[in-house]
Scaffold this motif. Structure first.
Motif, PDB file in Angstrom:
ATOM      1  N   ILE A 258       0.772  -1.192  -0.166  1.00  0.00           N
ATOM      2  CA  ILE A 258      -0.520   0.100  -0.099  1.00  0.00           C
ATOM      3  C   ILE A 258       0.758   1.319  -0.051  1.00  0.00           C
ATOM      4  CG2 ILE A 258      -1.676   1.700   1.956  1.00  0.00           C
ATOM      5  CD1 ILE A 258      -2.923  -1.553   1.942  1.00  0.00           C
ATOM      6  N   PHE A 261       3.370   1.892  -3.757  1.00  0.00           N
ATOM      7  CA  PHE A 261       2.109   1.837  -4.701  1.00  0.00           C
ATOM      8  C   PHE A 261       0.975   2.557  -4.796  1.00  0.00           C
ATOM      9  CE2 PHE A 261       4.317  -2.152  -5.063  1.00  0.00           C
ATOM     10  CZ  PHE A 261       5.538  -2.258  -5.971  1.00  0.00           C
ATOM     11  N   THR A 262       0.873   3.358  -3.744  1.00  0.00           N
ATOM     12  CA  THR A 262       0.533   5.158  -3.433  1.00  0.00           C
ATOM     13  C   THR A 262       0.862   6.176  -3.669  1.00  0.00           C
ATOM     14  OG1 THR A 262      -0.244   4.204  -1.156  1.00  0.00           O
ATOM     15  CG2 THR A 262      -1.869   3.231  -2.434  1.00  0.00           C
ATOM     16  N   PRO A 266       2.353   5.201  -8.071  1.00  0.00           N
ATOM     17  CA  PRO A 266       1.083   5.654  -8.462  1.00  0.00           C
ATOM     18  C   PRO A 266      -0.187   4.887  -9.061  1.00  0.00           C
ATOM     19  CG  PRO A 266       1.936   7.007  -8.910  1.00  0.00           C
ATOM     20  CD  PRO A 266       3.273   6.681  -8.630  1.00  0.00           C
ATOM     21  N   HIS A 267      -1.270   3.870  -9.719  1.00  0.00           N
ATOM     22  CA  HIS A 267      -1.422   3.322 -10.071  1.00  0.00           C
ATOM     23  C   HIS A 267      -1.410   4.267 -11.069  1.00  0.00           C
ATOM     24  CE1 HIS A 267      -5.714   1.597 -11.980  1.00  0.00           C
ATOM     25  NE2 HIS A 267      -4.944   0.321 -11.908  1.00  0.00           N
ATOM     26  N   GLY A 272       2.731   1.656 -11.474  1.00  0.00           N
ATOM     27  CA  GLY A 272       2.047   1.330 -10.994  1.00  0.00           C
ATOM     28  C   GLY A 272       0.687   0.103 -11.777  1.00  0.00           C
ATOM     29  N   ALA A 276      -0.310  -3.809 -10.552  1.00  0.00           N
ATOM     30  CA  ALA A 276      -1.492  -4.099  -9.870  1.00  0.00           C
ATOM     31  C   ALA A 276      -2.378  -5.203 -11.010  1.00  0.00           C
ATOM     32  CB  ALA A 276      -2.974  -2.478 -10.421  1.00  0.00           C
ATOM     33  N   VAL A 319      -6.924  -4.708  -2.074  1.00  0.00           N
ATOM     34  CA  VAL A 319      -5.616  -3.002  -2.338  1.00  0.00           C
ATOM     35  C   VAL A 319      -5.083  -3.440  -3.812  1.00  0.00           C
ATOM     36  CG1 VAL A 319      -3.070  -3.002  -1.714  1.00  0.00           C
ATOM     37  CG2 VAL A 319      -4.744  -4.254  -0.012  1.00  0.00           C
ATOM     38  N   PHE A 322      -5.685  -0.089  -6.189  1.00  0.00           N
ATOM     39  CA  PHE A 322      -5.320   1.204  -5.891  1.00  0.00           C
ATOM     40  C   PHE A 322      -6.461   1.981  -5.884  1.00  0.00           C
ATOM     41  CE2 PHE A 322      -1.763  -2.039  -6.685  1.00  0.00           C
ATOM     42  CZ  PHE A 322      -1.423  -1.542  -5.605  1.00  0.00           C
ATOM     43  N   THR A 327      -9.156   0.748  -0.855  1.00  0.00           N
ATOM     44  CA  THR A 327      -8.420   1.067   0.292  1.00  0.00           C
ATOM     45  C   THR A 327      -8.658   1.053   1.743  1.00  0.00           C
ATOM     46  OG1 THR A 327      -6.424   2.035  -1.413  1.00  0.00           O
ATOM     47  CG2 THR A 327      -5.988   1.857   0.978  1.00  0.00           C
ATOM     48  N   HIS A 510      -4.214   8.569  -1.304  1.00  0.00           N
ATOM     49  CA  HIS A 510      -4.179   8.357  -2.636  1.00  0.00           C
ATOM     50  C   HIS A 510      -4.400   9.781  -2.903  1.00  0.00           C
ATOM     51  CE1 HIS A 510      -5.252   4.336  -4.136  1.00  0.00           C
ATOM     52  NE2 HIS A 510      -6.044   4.667  -2.978  1.00  0.00           N
TER      53      HIS A 510
END
Length: 527
Positions: A258, A261-262, A266-267, A272, A276, A319, A322, A327, A510
């Motif tokens: 978490i 990758f936030t 990031p997604h 990212g 995912a 998770v 994302f 979350t 986020h």
């Protein structure tokens, strides 16, 4: 800058060292100082949770060195939540270990316990990727000592397997950090996030390699399929209180996923997205393997271990989305699964202490059977995610958060079908243990009368510690298990406020601008 921010790391480190250097021969003194230290840690965690609840991110710069050159500790809502959950779990399980007499069965139990807490708290607070590796290694060393506490061939064998897998993870972690440092030139997570965001998409091939390596490391720590092989034997053969504390160990891997990758990957970015796409299938397979393992196991310890794997899979499904909604659902379910898993491990230990083994076969009725059966039923229902407990609300929130996802059909089908499998597996285990019990066990014969002697409170240095059955407190063990189940009930009754706190933490995660600003800006007066 509050100096209490470093207390969750320093407090257990100092107490653990004092226990080894000053109290190693006095179990009573170890218990007093260790439990008092854990109570103090809980008090600090409550204060820090209140501090993080304001929404302001707290930064502690060690040596007052400016980031990214100095080491920083970071406190946001997620870190505060994990600290508080760790402190509550550690205190309750430590009371169980004292009441059951497990801390008498080997050397340095309380010192290792404190070092384990040091590693956990440091991992949740650090804002530096290399220091996350350092705290992971502290976790590994302390957990290995706790894993083999009490000795035994099977426990030692499982411990060697455990450390071998985690050493592989450590090597991969160093390789990943080396790749990321070569690409970004920094290991401060906030600084790394800023540099990754400014990197052209066509220059991210090596960066994606480092991110995938990190994903593999965290997957090992979280026991995601196919990197889960170390967990069933480790948790099944570990002492009951140790396995209960380990319920939060897999959550360290989830926490790291978490966090990284936030913040760093990031997604919305290319890197990212790659992660995912790898995480979601692994999560679904983990969920399926864990719940089917419950049904296929013939040993209560392995039933509980596979239940922990299944809960990790459910958590990772959320998770992997994302998104703030998913979350938040994951954070709510994380709290539930930690409490329910720890309770189930402690109940299994209570059953094993009375039966002599944990094989699922009919045996004599247990002392306190009615209470233990009620405990088992409540924890099994909670772990399977069925109403009326918080696991049901957690799974419902996860399903709601994934209803628009491309893999929604697979997610819903896997979650619902494996829940039925888990219910059947838990019901089968409970019926064998309690409904098929034969006549009550005969009481143990009274010992031959002998000359009275002093009650031993010192640990003799010339021979192993002896387990003194008359020194155990069954009432304290029951209170500890009851406290965990009460926590699940409270999480159910306060689902609304708990979910609002989880949503606030998810929204902060986020929107990493505040995190980057707290670390990289406003550094006047630093070196």
């Amino acid at each position: 800058m509050s100096h209490l921010l470093i207390a969750p790391v320093l407090l257990p480190a100092v107490i653990g060292a004092l226990i080894i250097l000053w109290m190693r021969d006095d179990l009573l003194l170890q218990r007093v100082f260790s439990i008092a230290g854990t109570v103090a840690l809980l008090g600090v965690a409550l204060y820090l949770a209140g501090l993080a609840g304001t929404g302001q991110i707290q930064v502690y710069r060690l040596g007052n060195w400016a980031a990214p050159f100095g080491i920083v500790l970071m406190l946001d809502r997620l870190a505060a939540l994990m600290l508080l959950l760790t402190a509550v779990l550690a205190l309750v399980v430590q009371l169980y270990a004292t009441g059951s007499g497990w801390d008498r069965k080997g050397w340095h139990f309380h010192a290792l316990w404190q070092f384990q807490l040091m590693g956990l708290c440091g991992a949740f607070l650090t804002g530096d990727a290399f220091n996350l590796f350092v705290f992971f290694e502290i976790l590994l060393i302390a957990s290995y000592g706790l894993m083999i506490h009490g000795g035994g061939a099977m426990r030692l064998r499982a411990g060697v397997q455990y450390i071998a897998y985690n050493l592989v993870g450590s090597v991969l972690f160093l390789a990943a950090l080396g790749v990321l440092y070569a690409v970004t030139g920094t290991l401060n997570m906030a600084d790394m996030a800023a540099r990754v965001a400014a990197m052209p998409a066509q220059d991210t091939a090596l960066l994606r390699t480092g991110a995938v390596l990190l994903m593999l490391v965290f997957a090992i720590k979280a026991a995601l399929v196919p990197l889960h092989f170390w967990l069933p034997s480790t948790y099944a053969d570990a002492p009951g209180p140790v396995a209960a504390l380990f319920a939060i160990m897999t959550k360290v891997g989830i926490y790291a996923i978490i966090r990284f990758f936030t913040l760093v990957f990031p997604h919305g970015g290319t890197t990212g997205q790659v992660v995912a796409e790898l995480l979601l299938p692994a999560a679904l397979f983990t969920l399926a393997v864990g719940q089917i393992g419950i049904l296929g196991s013939r040993h209560l310890g392995r039933v509980t271990a596979f239940a922990a794997i299944g809960s990790v899979g459910t958590l990772a499904v959320a998770v992997a989305q994302f998104s703030p909604q998913a979350t938040a659902a994951a954070l709510y379910y994380l709290i539930h699964s930690t409490l329910a898993g720890a309770a189930l491990f402690l109940i299994a230990d209570m059953i094993g202490a009375r039966r002599g083994d944990l094989w699922l076969r009919p045996g004599p009725a247990l002392p306190w059977q009615g209470m233990i059966a009620a405990f088992f039923m409540a924890s099994a229902v909670a772990m399977a995610g069925m109403p009326p407990f918080s696991g049901f609300f957690g799974k419902l929130m996860i399903l709601q958060a994934t209803q628009g996802a491309p893999w929604a059909v697979w997610i819903w089908g896997t979650v619902l079908s494996t829940s039925l499998v888990a219910i059947y597996g838990m019901a089968r285990a409970g019926s064998v243990l309690f409904w098929q019990a034969r006549e009550p066990a005969l009481p143990a014969p009274a010992p031959e009368p002998g000359p009275p002697g002093p009650i031993p409170t010192k640990l003799e240095t010339h021979e192993p510690i002896q387990d003194l059955g008359d020194a155990a407190s069954p009432a304290l063990t029951a209170v500890a298990v009851g406290a965990l189940l009460a926590g699940i009930v409270a999480l159910t009754l306060l689902a609304g406020p708990a979910m609002r706190l989880a949503e606030a933490a998810a929204a902060q995660l986020h929107d990493p601008a505040a995190y980057l600003g707290a670390v990289l800006h406003g550094q006047e007066g630093t070196k």
